[in-house]
Design a protein around this motif. Structure first.
Motif: not given
Lengths: 407, 364
Positions: A107-108, A111, A189, A195-196, A337, B111, B131, B135
């Protein structure tokens, strides 16, 4: 067609190597803590399952990629060693003759979200492009292919929390379709501030250690990690067996028996109340494996400890697999994730071989709304098939059925 | 696994929305006027043309109330998907339809909008809506929900190879019988950070070669694909032939160039083509940069242009260095994308073939 799992590599908060991580699942200790590598500013502290401090913490000239890709490389290296394709640090020249694909969920890792770069950009400071270069060079599948000089197809799956499961299913299909001889498939990930903050904003993070399927559950703890499986065609496996000792796999007995995937087509952030997509994914997986539900020995559930996920998942398991023991490992690993499905598939293989499954950490009291409880202590099982499943943001549901050859 | 029938196409870009708009732009019937953005870089300020796509036509198909929480990325993806489905008039509801959404960078603008909420208001007031939409698979979720697609759904990111890998996966899913039909697309959006990076990279470049495109673009392209059924009429846009990974450039053309043979039945299209244009100067080429800008997945609209050329037997906007007379007889088009950052020779890359022959093994 049988697709072999000839090697596994993995790391997470409960172990920087896969054997340590598996052993930790059977111990009654878990210790999520506030994030070590970054700070969050909230009225409550939200613990995470972060990897122990190591050389992986910062990029360097030998590993200049984002942390997610660095984790994937560590897991891939360990998986290749476990499979017998790589001895210690020797180069794996013999793989260059094969069609080797790489399919990794994240996921991360997909990005562009470097916060300091964006703060500087937003403040008109014309930041340097190093963070962007790093992001552009860090596609996890491309990085693993480059590091190990692999020339097959490369694919990074970004199906949110089911990414790791989906990546393994796709890798399996590459072998079945004859596109690849071998596939490094899994997920990776890293924990990051963005994300947090995102999960906290959705109000599905718990300020206490998570409690999957428990009546008192109130959210997940994020985690980080990676797991890579070496998937191998039956033909290559047999050739290796016949060709002598040079490349013998050390743990060849497990295989991907089947997979299934389906979408809820219901809501962006909530699962279908009756688990429509999950039921369909499980039905498809059983059909693909050509087995019945009563042949499943145990289920490694998604079990995030959010109210909605565990309710939906628990109800479906109660209905479709009423007598099959199940558990969640997220009480030990946190929710990793894009890596979660891969880590859990890897754990499932390890448990099939160990003939023992662990307690579902964090569970103490049954939720009457679910009326179906995970196991509370380690136990043995009968049977050679197990299920590992993922439910994801966006309504994705994916399942793997993993088999173990009989002696 | 291949060929696959191309039954419907939904392109959305600076040229407009739908195949009619794309063809009009290719024929120079409409003029593309990029938006100009002022970009501040270390080397000074620059006016950068931005090839924006407009999602407003989505309101013709979906009530605005249902769209209010969707970001631009999901809107453009949904518009491309709606247009592709409208183009084929097939019902995709249910588990026998698969959905694949590819993107090089995902919803980056969203993002950064989420980061705006963190930076401006603090961690505790981060925006859950931003958020959720940031995704990677949010767009796929919106599309699946809209069409009630309950089959497998995949979101993927593989840089400039994203569309090729989506098409490869589509072929696999159809071949294995996992689904009967697939909605498959690619989507990328512009954002201010991307404009800054675009201009900064250009400033850094010491290459005398011209920029690969006049400015960054955005848009989506969706396809409705299915297996070839026996005795079925030819599909609207021909067939997606095989996909080749790590192929030398230009595909199937070098022998022709070396021998001087006419290669009028083999075209290469694509923005990535600039990289190899010197080595395939006898090839017939389509230049799409001027109508959609530079995209992170450069072959995004090549497929639509190639398919329309095949189906209409008409070569729009021919970019032909040698001014050869031949062409509209074209039966096979190769869309080839060199691997980024690879300097070795010969260049390799992934490609896919569009053809009007169901039984053709193009390029062999």
């Amino acid at each position: 067609m049988k697709v072999r799992i000839s090697g596994i590599g993995g790391l997470c908060a409960c172990g920087l190597d896969f054997e340590t991580a598996v052993a930790a699942l059977f111990q009654d200790c878990r210790n999520p803590t506030p994030a070590r590598r970054f700070k969050l500013d909230h009225p409550l502290s939200y613990p995470v399952f972060e990897l122990p401090s190591s050389s992986l913490d910062e990029p360097d000239k030998n590993q200049p990629w984002l942390r997610t890709s660095r984790l994937a490389v560590v897991a891939a290296r360990a998986a290749l060693k476990d499979s017998g394709w790589r001895k210690n640090h020797a180069p794996i020249t013999n793989l260059s003759r094969l069609r080797v694909g790489v399919c990794i969920g994240t996921t991360v890792g997909g990005n562009m979200n470097d916060e300091q770069f964006y703060r500087d950009f937003k403040n008109h400071k014309t930041p340097g492009l190093q963070p962007i270069n790093r992001y552009l060079q860090s596609n996890p599948a491309a990085v693993v292919a480059e590091v190990f000089n692999l020339c097959g197809p490369q694919l990074t799956v970004v199906n949110a929390c089911s990414s790791g499961t989906d990546a393994i299913a796709i890798g399996t299909e590459w072998i079945r379709a004859g596109i690849c001889d071998l596939v490094l498939a899994g997920g990776s990930d890293e924990l990051c501030r963005v994300t947090c903050n995102g999960f906290i904003s959705l109000m599905i993070s718990d300020s206490l250690p998570c409690r999957p399927f428990d009546e008192s559950r109130s959210g997940l703890n994020l985690g980080e990690g990676a797991a890579i499986l070496v998937l191998e065609s039956e033909k290559i496996y047999q050739q290796r067996q016949l060709s002598g000792i040079n490349n013998e796999p050390t743990s060849p007995q497990a295989f991907i028996a089947g997979s299934g995937s389906a979408c809820d087509a219901w809501h962006l952030t909530a699962p279908h109340p009756q688990g429509r997509g999950l039921r369909l994914a499980l039905t498809n997986a059983l059909a693909d494996a050509e087995i019945s539900a009563d042949q499943i020995a145990f289920i490694n559930a998604h079990g995030t400890a959010t109210l909605n996920n565990d309710l939906c998942e628990g109800l479906v398991l109660k209905d479709m697999f009423p007598h099959v023991p199940f558990f969640s490992t997220k009480g030990h690993t946190g929710h990793t994730l894009g890596a979660a499905g891969a880590l859990e598939a890897a754990f499932t293989v390890a448990m099939l071989k160990r003939r023992e499954i662990p307690q579902s950490a964090g569970f103490t009291k049954i939720d009457p709304a679910i009326d179906h409880a995970p196991i509370t202590s380690a136990q043995t099982f009968n049977g050679n098939f197990a299920l590992s499943q993922s439910l994801a943001f966006g309504g994705n549901n994916s399942a793997l059925i993993i088999g173990l050859e009989e002696d | 696994m291949f060929p696959l029938a191309i039954n419907g196409i939904g392109p959305v870009g600076a040229f407009g929305a739908g195949m009619a708009d794309l063809k009009a732009a290719l024929s120079n019937d409409i003029k593309i006027t990029p938006e100009i953005a002022r970009i501040q870089t270390r080397a000074g300020d620059y006016d950068l043309p931005i090839f924006r796509a407009d999602s407003k036509p989505l309101a013709e198909f979906i009530k605005p109330r249902k769209l209010r929480r969707l970001d631009n990325f999901s809107r453009l993806a949904l518009l491309g998907a709606v247009l592709a489905v409208k183009d084929t008039a097939m019902d995709l509801t249910g588990p026998q339809t698969g959905l694949i959404v590819a993107s090089a960078h995902g919803a980056s603008a969203t993002t950064f909008a989420f980061l705006d909420s963190v930076i401006d208001d603090g961690d505790a007031l981060a925006s859950p809506t931003m958020f959720s939409n940031s995704v990677h698979n949010a767009a796929a979720s919106h599309i699946a929900e809209h069409f009630a697609i309950t089959g497998p759904t995949l979101s993927l990111t593989q840089g400039s190879d994203s569309l090729t890998m989506a098409l490869l996966t589509a072929g696999q899913w159809l071949e294995s019988g996992r689904v009967d039909t697939i909605l498959c697309g690619v989507i990328d959006c512009y954002c201010d950070v991307l404009g800054y990076c675009w201009q900064s990279y250009h400033n850094q470049s010491k290459s005398p070669k011209p920029k690969p495109a006049p400015g960054p673009g955005e848009g989506s392209l969706f396809l409705q694909l299915s297996r070839i059924e026996e005795n079925a009429p030819p599909p609207k846009y021909g067939y997606l032939g095989r996909i080749e990974l790590n192929r030398n450039a230009p595909p199937a053309a070098l022998p022709f160039i070396n021998t001087g043979t006419d290669c009028s039945n083999q075209l290469i299209s694509g923005s990535g083509l600039k990289t190899v244009s010197d080595s395939c100067k006898n090839q017939l080429q389509i230049n799409l940069n001027r109508i959609c800008g530079g995209l992170p997945v450069p072959t995004s609209f090549d497929l639509a242009a190639a398919a329309s050329l095949i189906s209409d037997k008409h070569l729009y906007n021919r970019y032909d260095r040698q001014k050869t007379a031949a062409v509209p007889t074209t039966e096979t088009i190769c869309c080839w994308q060199p691997r980024p950052g690879i300097r070795q020779k010969p260049l390799t890359g992934n490609c896919y073939w569009i053809t009007n022959h169901a039984d053709l093994n193009p390029g062999k």
